[in-house]
Design an enzyme around this catalytic site. Sequence first.
Site, PDB file in Angstrom:
ATOM      1  N   TYR A 239      13.254   5.347  11.904  1.00 11.78           N
ATOM      2  CA  TYR A 239      12.022   4.545  11.929  1.00 11.78           C
ATOM      3  C   TYR A 239      11.350   4.640  13.311  1.00 11.78           C
ATOM      4  O   TYR A 239      10.192   5.052  13.425  1.00 11.78           O
ATOM      5  CB  TYR A 239      12.346   3.091  11.550  1.00 11.78           C
ATOM      6  CG  TYR A 239      11.270   2.093  11.903  1.00 11.78           C
ATOM      7  CD1 TYR A 239      10.010   2.159  11.312  1.00 11.78           C
ATOM      8  CD2 TYR A 239      11.501   1.075  12.837  1.00 11.78           C
ATOM      9  CE1 TYR A 239       9.017   1.255  11.642  1.00 11.78           C
ATOM     10  CE2 TYR A 239      10.521   0.152  13.168  1.00 11.78           C
ATOM     11  CZ  TYR A 239       9.282   0.245  12.575  1.00 11.78           C
ATOM     12  OH  TYR A 239       8.290  -0.643  12.904  1.00 11.78           O
ATOM     13  N   LYS A 243       7.990   6.715  14.373  1.00 11.51           N
ATOM     14  CA  LYS A 243       6.861   5.922  14.885  1.00 11.51           C
ATOM     15  C   LYS A 243       6.420   6.510  16.235  1.00 11.51           C
ATOM     16  O   LYS A 243       5.229   6.535  16.550  1.00 11.51           O
ATOM     17  CB  LYS A 243       7.252   4.449  15.068  1.00 11.51           C
ATOM     18  CG  LYS A 243       7.442   3.660  13.788  1.00 11.51           C
ATOM     19  CD  LYS A 243       6.172   3.387  13.004  1.00 11.51           C
ATOM     20  CE  LYS A 243       5.295   2.331  13.583  1.00 11.51           C
ATOM     21  NZ  LYS A 243       4.137   2.023  12.677  1.00 11.51           N
TER      22      LYS A 243
HETATM   23  N1  LIG Z   1       7.828  -6.443  10.878  1.00  6.94           N
HETATM   24  C1  LIG Z   1       8.200  -6.178  12.115  1.00  6.94           C
HETATM   25  O1  LIG Z   1       9.142  -6.808  12.667  1.00  6.94           O
HETATM   26  C2  LIG Z   1       7.466  -5.124  12.919  1.00  6.94           C
HETATM   27  C3  LIG Z   1       7.775  -5.001  14.280  1.00  6.94           C
HETATM   28  C4  LIG Z   1       7.117  -4.046  15.044  1.00  6.94           C
HETATM   29  C5  LIG Z   1       6.169  -3.234  14.466  1.00  6.94           C
HETATM   30  N2  LIG Z   1       5.895  -3.357  13.144  1.00  6.94           N
HETATM   31  C6  LIG Z   1       4.871  -2.452  12.576  1.00  6.94           C
HETATM   32  O2  LIG Z   1       3.882  -3.228  11.929  1.00  6.94           O
HETATM   33  C7  LIG Z   1       3.366  -2.527  10.807  1.00  6.94           C
HETATM   34  C8  LIG Z   1       3.470  -3.402   9.585  1.00  6.94           C
HETATM   35  O3  LIG Z   1       4.838  -3.752   9.410  1.00  6.94           O
HETATM   36  P1  LIG Z   1       5.296  -4.744   8.260  1.00  6.94           P
HETATM   37  O4  LIG Z   1       6.478  -5.461   8.753  1.00  6.94           O
HETATM   38  O5  LIG Z   1       4.124  -5.480   7.770  1.00  6.94           O
HETATM   39  O6  LIG Z   1       5.792  -3.668   7.192  1.00  6.94           O
HETATM   40  P2  LIG Z   1       6.021  -3.830   5.635  1.00  6.94           P
HETATM   41  O7  LIG Z   1       6.025  -5.250   5.224  1.00  6.94           O
HETATM   42  O8  LIG Z   1       7.186  -2.974   5.319  1.00  6.94           O
HETATM   43  O9  LIG Z   1       4.714  -3.157   5.029  1.00  6.94           O
HETATM   44  C9  LIG Z   1       4.462  -1.794   5.171  1.00  6.94           C
HETATM   45  C10 LIG Z   1       3.119  -1.523   4.566  1.00  6.94           C
HETATM   46  O10 LIG Z   1       2.814  -0.136   4.724  1.00  6.94           O
HETATM   47  C11 LIG Z   1       2.432   0.384   3.447  1.00  6.94           C
HETATM   48  N3  LIG Z   1       2.739   1.807   3.373  1.00  6.94           N
HETATM   49  C12 LIG Z   1       3.913   2.420   3.670  1.00  6.94           C
HETATM   50  N4  LIG Z   1       3.780   3.733   3.505  1.00  6.94           N
HETATM   51  C13 LIG Z   1       2.498   3.963   3.094  1.00  6.94           C
HETATM   52  C14 LIG Z   1       1.767   5.109   2.753  1.00  6.94           C
HETATM   53  N5  LIG Z   1       2.337   6.316   2.772  1.00  6.94           N
HETATM   54  N6  LIG Z   1       0.462   4.981   2.408  1.00  6.94           N
HETATM   55  C15 LIG Z   1      -0.122   3.759   2.354  1.00  6.94           C
HETATM   56  N7  LIG Z   1       0.543   2.609   2.652  1.00  6.94           N
HETATM   57  C16 LIG Z   1       1.835   2.732   3.007  1.00  6.94           C
HETATM   58  C17 LIG Z   1       3.252  -0.421   2.454  1.00  6.94           C
HETATM   59  O11 LIG Z   1       2.692  -0.275   1.181  1.00  6.94           O
HETATM   60  P3  LIG Z   1       3.527  -0.492  -0.165  1.00  6.94           P
HETATM   61  O12 LIG Z   1       3.316  -1.948  -0.526  1.00  6.94           O
HETATM   62  O13 LIG Z   1       2.909   0.443  -1.111  1.00  6.94           O
HETATM   63  O14 LIG Z   1       4.960  -0.177   0.128  1.00  6.94           O
HETATM   64  C18 LIG Z   1       3.063  -1.816   3.052  1.00  6.94           C
HETATM   65  O15 LIG Z   1       1.793  -2.309   2.760  1.00  6.94           O
HETATM   66  C19 LIG Z   1       4.179  -1.233  10.693  1.00  6.94           C
HETATM   67  O16 LIG Z   1       3.427  -0.197  11.254  1.00  6.94           O
HETATM   68  C20 LIG Z   1       5.418  -1.512  11.518  1.00  6.94           C
HETATM   69  O17 LIG Z   1       5.919  -0.327  12.078  1.00  6.94           O
HETATM   70  C21 LIG Z   1       6.512  -4.292  12.345  1.00  6.94           C
END
Ligand SMILES: NC(=O)c1ccc[n+]([C@@H]2O[C@H](COP(=O)([O-])OP(=O)(O)OC[C@H]3O[C@@H](n4cnc5c(N)ncnc54)[C@H](OP(=O)(O)O)[C@@H]3O)[C@@H](O)[C@H]2O)c1
Length: 497
Positions: A239, A243
Amino acid sequence: MDATTVAGCFRDKSILITGSTGFLGKLLVEKILRVQPAVKKLYLLVRAADAASAEQRVFSDVIEMDLFNMLRKKYGLPGFQSFIQEKVVPIAGDIIYENFGLDNLRADALSKDIDVIINGAATTNFYERYDVALASNALGPRNACEFAKKCPNLKLLLHISTAFVAGTQEGLLLEKAFQNGETLREGYYMDIEAELQLVDKIKSELTAAKSGTLEQLKKSAMKELGFKRACHFGWPNVYTFTKTMGEILLGQRRGNLPVVIIRPTMVTSTYQDPFPGWIEGARTIDALIVAYDEQAFPCFIGDRSNVIDAIPVDIVINAAMVAIAVHWNEEAQVIYHVSSSLQNPLSLYAFEDACMDYFYINPRTLENGKIVPNKRPYVFKNLSFFRLVLLLVYKLPLQMLHVMSFLLCGMFSQHYNKLNRRLNFLMLLVKLYAPYAFFNGRFDDTNLSRLWSEAKMDGGDDSIFNFDPKRFDWHSYLVEVHVPAVLKYKRKEKGRA
Ligand SMILES: NC(=O)c1ccc[n+]([C@@H]2O[C@H](COP(=O)([O-])OP(=O)(O)OC[C@H]3O[C@@H](n4cnc5c(N)ncnc54)[C@H](OP(=O)(O)O)[C@@H]3O)[C@@H](O)[C@H]2O)c1
């Protein structure tokens, strides 16, 4: 700049958002609609077979959530529905493709209307298949960037990355861009194109070798390959590794495009906005809360004096929105750590204390009415010692059970299989999370602090876009907001299962 100016930036503007069905994405959609009802359009790109399924997904996975209750209340139900219909445009697409897989006509029409792109989509699975992680996390930002360059009115591309692109480095970790080819291991050079070719080569070798269980074989081979390649270049999982590639490709391709990269640390439930304690999923450190609740592990690994870097999700969303307003149309790339370890550190010990305090105030009872005692798990500071304990206390007795079962014609085979699966799962968790249990870095947030003081959010209405990591008290947030939020989510999920 005050909150009105920040919200004003979104007035009459069209924003394309990827990842809106995810944890951060939903909150972002809600916040923009709430603080700027005069936004022109929110184009939500979601994975779906066609336009009708995209619409269905946006309504069931985003708009129907309780998160939108404030808006529902404000407009009344029919008013809310027509407001959403006017502002929100679901689009079926996938970031792994050029133009998100849209046909030329659609891509062209969309590009003419977009002012801002927010790329939040990613696969967040630490043990994802390498081909899948490369496509979404590395090529996804590249495709978003190429699409952004075709938008004649584009003011900014905001990409959500992660602070853990820093891997497990120690000391002060800066808000600086990765250079092309840079890795976390000295003397190593990462060629993203070569990694893509490697994936293709291994996939075609597998296709040539096997046919029957091919998909399963490909899946496990791709997962292991991702893990191995990440470790080879110095990252603890696929991951954070992919990224990083996404950031590199974005930096390479952006030209003069205004780009902001937001790097949050571990994101937790909302601190206050739109209401405290909204969460989806039990992620990263939340696994510890669930484990305390279920008294699942008598022990775990880590160093209690280490600082856990967590940050409430509304702080991340606010920082992103203010950064958009501040860097509007600026031909540069800026990186922000949205983190807490420097300004408001939370030690593992303090985190554990807060969990304990929560369970003292809210004791768990068994079915017979007995109170479950609050036990602090034993924490191993030494990973090799922990592995040895697992071997002696769990693995060896399990092997003995296996032999006994074999001698008794499979009498205990079901029980053995169940325990073995659990042990393998625990070993996988250790493999993936151990690097973070001993994480000893602190995220520098000079840029974020500067954004806070430059944007002068201190002016009284700061709570609308509060992103000051010093403003909250960890203990009361954990005891009163976050721990109950995680448990509520977990219990609701169990009820559904
Ligand atoms: N949560 C954390 O603790 C955290 C921390 C640091 C950074 N981040 C970053 O914040 C962002 C959002 O994280 P999150 O926690 O909200 O993640 P999440 O709940 O896993 O959601 C991921 C989202 O990305 C979409 N997605 C994945 N692959 C895709 C593709 N090929 N085309 C279109 N959509 C796609 C998923 O769609 P589907 O519904 O279709 O699966 C979902 O809407 C990410 O970039 C992550 O790296 C998160």
